[in-house]
Design a protein around this motif. Structure first.
Motif, PDB file in Angstrom:
ATOM      1  N   ASN A  64      32.183  49.228  37.474  1.00  0.00           N
ATOM      2  CA  ASN A  64      33.144  48.198  37.881  1.00  0.00           C
ATOM      3  C   ASN A  64      32.833  46.823  37.307  1.00  0.00           C
ATOM      4  O   ASN A  64      33.362  45.807  37.768  1.00  0.00           O
ATOM      5  N   TRP A  65      32.000  46.775  36.266  1.00  0.00           N
ATOM      6  CA  TRP A  65      31.585  45.505  35.685  1.00  0.00           C
ATOM      7  C   TRP A  65      32.778  44.634  35.309  1.00  0.00           C
ATOM      8  O   TRP A  65      32.810  43.424  35.541  1.00  0.00           O
ATOM      9  N   MET A  66      33.795  45.253  34.692  1.00  0.00           N
ATOM     10  CA  MET A  66      34.918  44.477  34.179  1.00  0.00           C
ATOM     11  C   MET A  66      35.783  43.874  35.280  1.00  0.00           C
ATOM     12  O   MET A  66      36.508  42.901  35.043  1.00  0.00           O
ATOM     13  N   LEU A  67      35.720  44.415  36.496  1.00  0.00           N
ATOM     14  CA  LEU A  67      36.434  43.777  37.602  1.00  0.00           C
ATOM     15  C   LEU A  67      35.818  42.421  37.917  1.00  0.00           C
ATOM     16  O   LEU A  67      36.533  41.456  38.225  1.00  0.00           O
ATOM     17  N   HIS A  68      34.493  42.327  37.832  1.00  0.00           N
ATOM     18  CA  HIS A  68      33.833  41.035  38.029  1.00  0.00           C
ATOM     19  C   HIS A  68      34.186  40.076  36.896  1.00  0.00           C
ATOM     20  O   HIS A  68      34.398  38.875  37.119  1.00  0.00           O
TER      21      HIS A  68
ATOM     22  N   LEU B 264      34.572  42.207  46.445  1.00  0.00           N
ATOM     23  CA  LEU B 264      35.416  41.846  45.314  1.00  0.00           C
ATOM     24  C   LEU B 264      36.775  41.334  45.796  1.00  0.00           C
ATOM     25  O   LEU B 264      37.348  40.410  45.185  1.00  0.00           O
ATOM     26  N   ALA B 265      37.292  41.892  46.876  1.00  0.00           N
ATOM     27  CA  ALA B 265      38.554  41.401  47.418  1.00  0.00           C
ATOM     28  C   ALA B 265      38.416  39.942  47.846  1.00  0.00           C
ATOM     29  O   ALA B 265      39.327  39.128  47.631  1.00  0.00           O
ATOM     30  N   THR B 266      37.288  39.602  48.429  1.00  0.00           N
ATOM     31  CA  THR B 266      37.044  38.216  48.838  1.00  0.00           C
ATOM     32  C   THR B 266      37.017  37.297  47.619  1.00  0.00           C
ATOM     33  O   THR B 266      37.604  36.205  47.622  1.00  0.00           O
ATOM     34  N   SER B 267      36.358  37.751  46.559  1.00  0.00           N
ATOM     35  CA  SER B 267      36.303  36.980  45.321  1.00  0.00           C
ATOM     36  C   SER B 267      37.702  36.822  44.710  1.00  0.00           C
ATOM     37  O   SER B 267      38.101  35.721  44.309  1.00  0.00           O
TER      38      SER B 267
END
Length: 229
Positions: free
Chosen positions: A69-73, A102-105
């Motif tokens: 999931n690196w690319m989501l970050h 990630l949803a929070t971000s």
């Protein structure tokens, strides 16, 4: 096919006009799909992760590698207010790419939701946050951060082509993609269709049959339909 560009982040994209996105947000997926000539639907296996999930926004696209999931970050930095993240994978993967953190971000950047052809987790927390997610699966299995994908390249998600800046609309009926250059026209066509459906709805309430409203009796008789006592 996915874009062959791997390891690239495009920082400047052309987004649909916010006025057209707002206009489209007033309609359901089925209406928009029909108004667009019955095109643009993602596959029906992409389902809301919780019952209240609904979204409409401009696409920031992500190409993921399976189990990573690196690319989501990486994509979080490219989100602008009103965007929806659309994540595809180079091959089928149902790992839990996305969750509460990630949803929070994403929300802090103004993200309206996520569509992902993969798995998500922390579903109860996502519902409590009222963060809309449509996914291939719900799966607690975690992911790594080891391989490059891309951000803001054309992707195929749920068999639908999504380009950065296209409009993505989702509700309980599924997910539909509207090409950014067609957004105004599809919004106008959706309004026309909705008005026509309201007229039909009133006639159905009054007891009229679809057989008569749609003029079906003649064609049915020509094909040999018989009524027998």
């Amino acid at each position: 096919m996915h874009s062959t560009d791997v390891g690239v982040v495009r920082t400047r994209i052309d987004r649909a006009d916010p006025k057209d996105v707002a206009a489209l947000s007033a309609f359901g997926v089925a209406t928009v799909h029909e108004a667009m000539g019955r095109t643009g639907l993602m596959r029906p296996y992409l389902r809301p992760a919780h019952p209240r999930a609904r979204m409409c926004g401009t696409a920031v696209t992500v190409l993921l590698q399976p189990g990573d999931n690196w690319m989501l970050h990486v994509a979080a930095e490219q989100i602008r207010d009103g965007d929806v993240v659309v994540a595809a994978c180079t091959t089928e993967s149902e790992d839990g790419f996305f969750g509460e953190l990630l949803a929070t971000s994403f929300r802090a950047r103004g993200c309206r939701g996520l569509v992902i052809d993969g798995g998500v987790r922390d579903v109860a927390a996502l519902e409590e946050m009222d963060f809309p997610v449509f996914s291939r699966a719900v799966n607690a299995r975690g992911t790594v951060k080891a391989t490059l994908g891309s951000v803001n390249v054309p992707v195929v998600c749920g068999n639908a082509l999504v380009r950065p800046g296209d409009v993505v609309l989702s509700d309980a009926d599924g997910v539909v993609v509207v090409p950014r250059e067609r957004a105004a026209g599809v919004a106008a066509a959706s309004a026309v269709r909705e008005a026509a459906e309201e007229g039909k709805r009133a006639r159905f309430r009054a007891g009229e049959l679809g057989l008569d409203l749609y003029g079906m009796r003649g064609p049915l008789a020509e094909l040999g339909l018989r009524y027998e006592d």
